[in-house]
Design an enzyme around this catalytic site. Structure first.
Site: not given
Lengths: 218, 295
Positions: B25, B82, B236
């Site tokens: 991420d 996303k 992430g």
């Protein structure tokens, strides 16, 4: 169902028979730092040839041929550094280790890479990463073959964020093209495909490599 | 080969290339560069990492398009982004932006609490989260080309990730021992498409790559989910919420490759500084659990 293309019964042998020496003595290593290494092992399995995974310099010493799979070349380079695997691979190839490289593997083998990154320089070609565009431009393409190509028709080839060979050096033979772009290349002991023979049902590119190993062994 | 099959082959093909790698991420181009240099196989562009979404609250949406573009221009590795669950328009925009993978993610605030996007009609591949085999096969039925177990994003706690990976693997093993006449009833029980249930029973694995996500904060966490059957990991908050993101990123990349080699893991895990602080996911309420979003 729409997965016929990906799966075959494990250990199903192809009709092609290799010399006994290849099966019994030669150990084929598949570089397993990152990428589609398991898919390549699956193809060798279908051909009745066993293979081992190579993650360290010690594991490299035990193999007689090496496969450099697709994946992300920058990730693989990073994973080669801490163990000096990069230098060891280059030494082994220089002293005649047969290599089959696909997609990112060809980027690792090339002389010069755009945008610039480190490479083994064992195959005299220049190459550009992601030259056909991002994933939405990945495609399945028909190839055409040179008369020197003596394998079976490899059928359609799967290109995933593929690199493009922009210069082919002397002593490197082009065996197949996508349009005007060389996509299957050979120099003594080295076979390189910018597409993904491991994603299809076929085994012909891997068979061609086994023949190349045999040729070098003579 | 039919057109539909080819399209799916190309989508799953990219997922295959990401195996054995780490998807990180990132919220800025600088972070994306750090991730690429550390050996990430791909980056996930988003506005805030899950740990910040938890703290700050509010509606979490698709990242700013300029931000995604900047990241695309900075790195050569695949760039994912996303969209909210069921947000067809965000998904279409991300495809138009030519991201390499769309994550229809429970980490963002769902746009539709009943339906996920029908992913078959897209050229861009999708990855979706799951907690068990039934959920994985529902997403694959909708056209997902990659599955990741959800875990509990932004918690730094691996327990949910382990629970979900075990549930998927247990479901696959269960199908291996069922008689063919029992498959329809099992499909009904786990609410999964019958054809895919039969496929898994026959092949003993998911038809698309199966990665792990949610709560991975250390190289040991990464090695653990690989041990449980993950083919790669998403990290992430675990990297950029740690105090030395660069070294931690490199270490997690190494751990995913060398997960079977404990002495290597020891070497990799030294001198990384502190991991993200983390939340005990057992103390979260149902509403606070991101993994409960989607079905």
């Amino acid at each position: 169902m729409f997965f016929g293309w990906r799966v075959q019964a494990p250990d199903q042998k192809a009709g092609f028979e290799f010399p006994k020496m290849l099966k019994d003595q030669h150990v084929i290593g598949v570089l397993a730092l990152q990428g589609a290494f398991e898919a390549h092992r699956g193809v060798f399995r279908r051909l009745g040839v066993s293979s081992v995974l190579v993650r360290t310099a010690n594991e490299l010493e035990a193999v007689d041929a090496l496969l450099l799979p697709g994946g992300e070349s920058s990730a693989m380079l990073r994973l080669m550094e801490p163990q000096e695997l990069f230098v060891r691979i280059r030494k082994r190839i220089d002293s005649g280790l047969p290599v089959l490289a696909t997609c990112a593997g060809v980027i690792l083998l090339a002389k010069k890479v755009t945008p610039h990154q480190q490479s083994l320089g064992a195959l005299d070609v220049d190459i550009e990463r992601n030259a056909y565009g991002r994933q939405v431009f990945s495609s399945v393409e028909a190839l055409h073959f040179s008369p020197q190509y003596q394998g079976d028709n490899a059928g359609e080839a799967v290109f995933i964020r593929a690199p493009r060979v922009t210069r082919v050096g002397e002593g490197v033979e082009t065996l197949a093209w996508r349009g005007d772009d060389p996509v299957l290349l050979r120099s003594p002991g080295i076979l390189a495909a910018t597409f993904h023979p491991e994603l299809g049902k076929g085994t012909v590119i891997h068979e061609l490599f086994l023949r190349e190993i045999e040729r070098q062994g003579r | 080969m039919q057109n539909h099959d080819k399209k799916f082959q190309i989508k799953v093909g990219l997922a295959e290339m990401l195996k054995g790698g780490v998807i990180m991420d990132v919220t800025t181009a600088d972070q994306a560069k750090i991730a690429e240099d550390a050996g990430a196989a791909a980056v996930m562009a988003l506005e805030r990492v899950p740990a910040d979404i938890r703290v700050q609250g509010g509606v979490a949406r698709m990242a700013a398009l300029e931000k995604i573009q900047e990241i695309q221009e900075t790195v050569q590795i695949p760039v994912m982004a996303k969209c909210r669950i069921g947000h067809i328009a965000e998904a279409r925009m991300l495809q138009a932006l030519e991201v390499d993978f769309v994550d229809e993610s429970e980490v963002l605030t769902p746009a539709d609490d009943e339906n996920h996007v029908n992913k078959h009609g897209f050229d861009v591949p999708f990855v979706c989260g799951c907690r068990n085999l039934g959920e994985a096969l529902r997403r694959i039925g909708e056209g997902a080309a990659m599955i990741r177990t959800k875990g509990e994003a932004g918690s730094g706690d691996i327990v949910e990730g382990v629970r979900h990976m075990r549930a998927v693997q247990r479901g696959i093993r269960t199908l291996g021992i069922l008689d063919q006449h029992e498959l329809m009833a099992y499909a009904k029980e786990i609410q999964a498409p019958y054809e895919w249930v039969c496929w898994v029973a026959e092949h003993g694995r998911l038809p698309v790559p199966n990665f792990a996500a949610g709560g991975i904060a250390t190289p040991a966490d990464a090695a653990l989910v690989m041990e449980l059957g993950a083919e790669s990991v998403f990290v992430g908050s675990g990297i950029f919420k740690a105090n030395d993101p660069d070294r931690r990123a490199k270490a997690i990349v190494q751990a995913v490759t060398h997960w079977q080699d404990p002495s290597k893991l020891l070497e990799i895990s030294k001198g990384l500084g502190e991991a993200m602080s983390g939340l005990d996911s057992g103390k979260l309420t149902t509403e606070e659990m991101l993994s409960r979003r989607g079905w």
